[in-house]
Enzyme design. Structure first.
Site, PDB file in Angstrom:
ATOM      1  N   GLY A  13       0.796  -1.230   0.000  1.00 26.46           N
ATOM      2  CA  GLY A  13       0.000   0.000   0.000  1.00 26.46           C
ATOM      3  C   GLY A  13       0.828   1.279   0.000  1.00 26.46           C
ATOM      4  O   GLY A  13       1.813   1.401  -0.741  1.00 26.46           O
ATOM      5  N   ILE A  85      -3.696  -0.168  11.060  1.00 23.23           N
ATOM      6  CA  ILE A  85      -4.804  -1.100  10.807  1.00 23.23           C
ATOM      7  C   ILE A  85      -6.131  -0.420  11.158  1.00 23.23           C
ATOM      8  O   ILE A  85      -6.149   0.580  11.880  1.00 23.23           O
ATOM      9  CB  ILE A  85      -4.690  -2.400  11.642  1.00 23.23           C
ATOM     10  CG1 ILE A  85      -4.649  -2.078  13.148  1.00 23.23           C
ATOM     11  CG2 ILE A  85      -3.486  -3.222  11.214  1.00 23.23           C
ATOM     12  CD1 ILE A  85      -4.878  -3.284  14.041  1.00 23.23           C
ATOM     13  N   TYR A 147      -9.935   4.152  15.586  1.00 24.46           N
ATOM     14  CA  TYR A 147      -8.978   4.636  14.573  1.00 24.46           C
ATOM     15  C   TYR A 147      -8.853   6.164  14.626  1.00 24.46           C
ATOM     16  O   TYR A 147      -7.743   6.707  14.575  1.00 24.46           O
ATOM     17  CB  TYR A 147      -9.468   4.170  13.206  1.00 24.46           C
ATOM     18  CG  TYR A 147      -8.568   4.469  12.036  1.00 24.46           C
ATOM     19  CD1 TYR A 147      -7.450   3.683  11.762  1.00 24.46           C
ATOM     20  CD2 TYR A 147      -8.858   5.517  11.165  1.00 24.46           C
ATOM     21  CE1 TYR A 147      -6.639   3.941  10.657  1.00 24.46           C
ATOM     22  CE2 TYR A 147      -8.060   5.780  10.061  1.00 24.46           C
ATOM     23  CZ  TYR A 147      -6.958   4.983   9.810  1.00 24.46           C
ATOM     24  OH  TYR A 147      -6.168   5.242   8.711  1.00 24.46           O
ATOM     25  N   GLY A 178      -6.156  11.402   2.740  1.00 24.74           N
ATOM     26  CA  GLY A 178      -7.571  11.088   2.632  1.00 24.74           C
ATOM     27  C   GLY A 178      -7.671   9.648   2.155  1.00 24.74           C
ATOM     28  O   GLY A 178      -6.751   8.846   2.381  1.00 24.74           O
TER      29      GLY A 178
HETATM   30  P1  NDP Z   1      -2.290  -1.526   4.082  1.00 23.30           P
HETATM   31  O1  NDP Z   1      -3.304  -2.308   4.859  1.00 23.30           O
HETATM   32  O2  NDP Z   1      -2.299  -1.572   2.603  1.00 23.30           O
HETATM   33  O3  NDP Z   1      -0.806  -1.936   4.586  1.00 23.30           O
HETATM   34  C1  NDP Z   1      -0.510  -1.898   5.953  1.00 23.30           C
HETATM   35  C2  NDP Z   1       0.941  -2.187   6.187  1.00 23.30           C
HETATM   36  O4  NDP Z   1       1.202  -2.083   7.604  1.00 23.30           O
HETATM   37  C3  NDP Z   1       1.338  -3.600   5.791  1.00 23.30           C
HETATM   38  O5  NDP Z   1       2.665  -3.603   5.298  1.00 23.30           O
HETATM   39  C4  NDP Z   1       1.257  -4.366   7.112  1.00 23.30           C
HETATM   40  O6  NDP Z   1       2.093  -5.512   7.173  1.00 23.30           O
HETATM   41  C5  NDP Z   1       1.777  -3.291   8.065  1.00 23.30           C
HETATM   42  N1  NDP Z   1       1.370  -3.557   9.447  1.00 23.30           N
HETATM   43  C6  NDP Z   1       0.101  -3.645   9.932  1.00 23.30           C
HETATM   44  N2  NDP Z   1       0.139  -3.917  11.263  1.00 23.30           N
HETATM   45  C7  NDP Z   1       1.463  -4.001  11.608  1.00 23.30           C
HETATM   46  C8  NDP Z   1       2.139  -4.281  12.809  1.00 23.30           C
HETATM   47  N3  NDP Z   1       1.498  -4.505  13.969  1.00 23.30           N
HETATM   48  N4  NDP Z   1       3.506  -4.313  12.795  1.00 23.30           N
HETATM   49  C9  NDP Z   1       4.196  -4.078  11.645  1.00 23.30           C
HETATM   50  N5  NDP Z   1       3.600  -3.801  10.469  1.00 23.30           N
HETATM   51  C10 NDP Z   1       2.249  -3.770  10.451  1.00 23.30           C
HETATM   52  O7  NDP Z   1      -2.427  -0.014   4.627  1.00 23.30           O
HETATM   53  P2  NDP Z   1      -2.416   1.371   3.812  1.00 23.30           P
HETATM   54  O8  NDP Z   1      -1.240   1.410   2.926  1.00 23.30           O
HETATM   55  O9  NDP Z   1      -3.752   1.612   3.286  1.00 23.30           O
HETATM   56  O10 NDP Z   1      -2.200   2.402   5.027  1.00 23.30           O
HETATM   57  C11 NDP Z   1      -0.911   2.836   5.423  1.00 23.30           C
HETATM   58  C12 NDP Z   1      -1.074   3.911   6.492  1.00 23.30           C
HETATM   59  O11 NDP Z   1      -1.811   5.000   5.961  1.00 23.30           O
HETATM   60  C13 NDP Z   1      -1.828   3.442   7.726  1.00 23.30           C
HETATM   61  O12 NDP Z   1      -1.289   4.043   8.886  1.00 23.30           O
HETATM   62  C14 NDP Z   1      -3.223   3.941   7.487  1.00 23.30           C
HETATM   63  O13 NDP Z   1      -3.927   4.118   8.685  1.00 23.30           O
HETATM   64  C15 NDP Z   1      -2.930   5.263   6.798  1.00 23.30           C
HETATM   65  N6  NDP Z   1      -4.029   5.775   5.988  1.00 23.30           N
HETATM   66  C16 NDP Z   1      -4.505   5.043   4.939  1.00 23.30           C
HETATM   67  C17 NDP Z   1      -5.532   5.534   4.176  1.00 23.30           C
HETATM   68  C18 NDP Z   1      -6.073   4.806   2.999  1.00 23.30           C
HETATM   69  O14 NDP Z   1      -7.036   5.304   2.409  1.00 23.30           O
HETATM   70  N7  NDP Z   1      -5.530   3.672   2.591  1.00 23.30           N
HETATM   71  C19 NDP Z   1      -6.139   6.845   4.478  1.00 23.30           C
HETATM   72  C20 NDP Z   1      -5.539   7.532   5.583  1.00 23.30           C
HETATM   73  C21 NDP Z   1      -4.523   6.995   6.307  1.00 23.30           C
HETATM   74  P3  NDP Z   1       1.606  -6.913   6.504  1.00 23.30           P
HETATM   75  O15 NDP Z   1       1.766  -6.707   5.026  1.00 23.30           O
HETATM   76  O16 NDP Z   1       2.533  -7.919   7.055  1.00 23.30           O
HETATM   77  O17 NDP Z   1       0.184  -7.108   6.913  1.00 23.30           O
END
Ligand code: NDP
Length: 242
Positions: A13, A85, A147, A178
């Site tokens: 992501g 998450i 969240y 966003g």
């Molecule tokens: P994804 O779900 O696509 O990816 C999440 C990533 O975080 C993965 O690499 C996952 O690892 C890792 N991860 C989750 N939990 C842990 C943990 N406990 N320890 C280590 N690594 C962890 O998320 P996004 O790319 O969508 O989101 C990235 C950030 O952006 C987040 O903080 C999210 O809250 C924020 N955000 C996202 C938005 C969106 O629209 N997508 C909007 C606003 C904010 P693994 O691959 O092993 O599961």
């Protein structure tokens, strides 16, 4: 020596786009993930970026993990706290476990990861810390009290830490995306997704690379005067519907 950048959640992501962006800027990147081994292996193969597996909510694991990265690659100059998450549900039905899980991964990780690098950054008088918050930490989102609370906490943490470390060459900034087209948003039901897009003035979801470009700027030496800021990147959604 090439500066070392650590990106949590850096294999998928938004985090994967950030990792690629920083590598493209010439940094040596280490990407941290938690459970999705196949995505991490594919990312490793495609990018050549080393991956490290641990839980960012585990204080001991973060200290050990950062120590390993510093042994293998060198001192950490840039930390991107991106791992996050969601565990959505209305508050009056929310369990303590779902509350804790979200707070642990999204907010406790600000402590665990940053605490593991901050003393070294202060000694070396240089650091870039970029924390990924969310539009929903700014405006609050029904169904996401856990969240929204965690992401609002990220903003407070960023502003306080920025002031504590401004005289040490360390900048601390937050980015509030966003809705971005990643697995996190793909998990949302189709009708909810359509409603979300209807509320975004530019008429689409964001691309992960659009967040990564901002992180690349904040990580650069040119961003030395930018600290304690909250950068909103949401296609106009917050001003239109916040
Ligand atoms: P994804 O779900 O696509 O990816 C999440 C990533 O975080 C993965 O690499 C996952 O690892 C890792 N991860 C989750 N939990 C842990 C943990 N406990 N320890 C280590 N690594 C962890 O998320 P996004 O790319 O969508 O989101 C990235 C950030 O952006 C987040 O903080 C999210 O809250 C924020 N955000 C996202 C938005 C969106 O629209 N997508 C909007 C606003 C904010 P693994 O691959 O092993 O599961």
């Amino acid at each position: 020596m090439t500066p070392i950048a650590v990106v949590t959640g850096g294999t998928r992501g938004i985090g994967a786009a950030i990792s690629r962006g920083l590598k493209g800027q010439g940094y040596e990147v280490a990407a941290v993930y938690h459970g999705n081994d196949s995505a991490a292996a594919q990312f490793r193969q495609e990018t050549g970026i080393p991956v490290f597996k641990w839980d960012v909510s585990d204080d001991r694991a973060c200290r050990d993990g950062i120590a390993e990265i510093e042994r293998r690659l060198g001192p950490v100059a840039i930390l991107v706290n991106n791992a996050g998450i969601t565990r959505d549900g209305l508050f009056h039905k929310m369990s303590w476990e779902r509350w804790r899980e979200v707070l642990a991964t999204n907010l406790d990780s600000m402590f665990t990861m940053t605490r593991a690098v901050i003393e070294g950054m202060r000694e070396r008088c240089f650091g870039r810390i970029i924390n990924i918050s969310s539009i929903n930490g700014q405006k609050g989102q029904p169904g996401q009290t856990n969240y929204s609370a965690a992401k609002a906490g990220v903003i407070g943490f960023t502003k306080a830490l920025a002031q504590e470390n401004a005289d040490k060459g360390i900048t601390v900034n937050a980015v509030c995306p966003g809705y971005v087209d990643t697995a996190m948003v793909a998990a949302v039901k189709e009708e909810v997704r359509a409603k979300i897009i209807a509320g975004i003035p530019v008429g689409r979801l964001g691309a992960a690379e659009e967040i990564a470009h901002a992180v690349s700027y904040l990580a650069s030496p040119k961003a030395a005067f930018c600290t304690g800021s909250v950068l909103t990147i949401n296609g106009g959604q917050y001003i239109a519907n916040g």
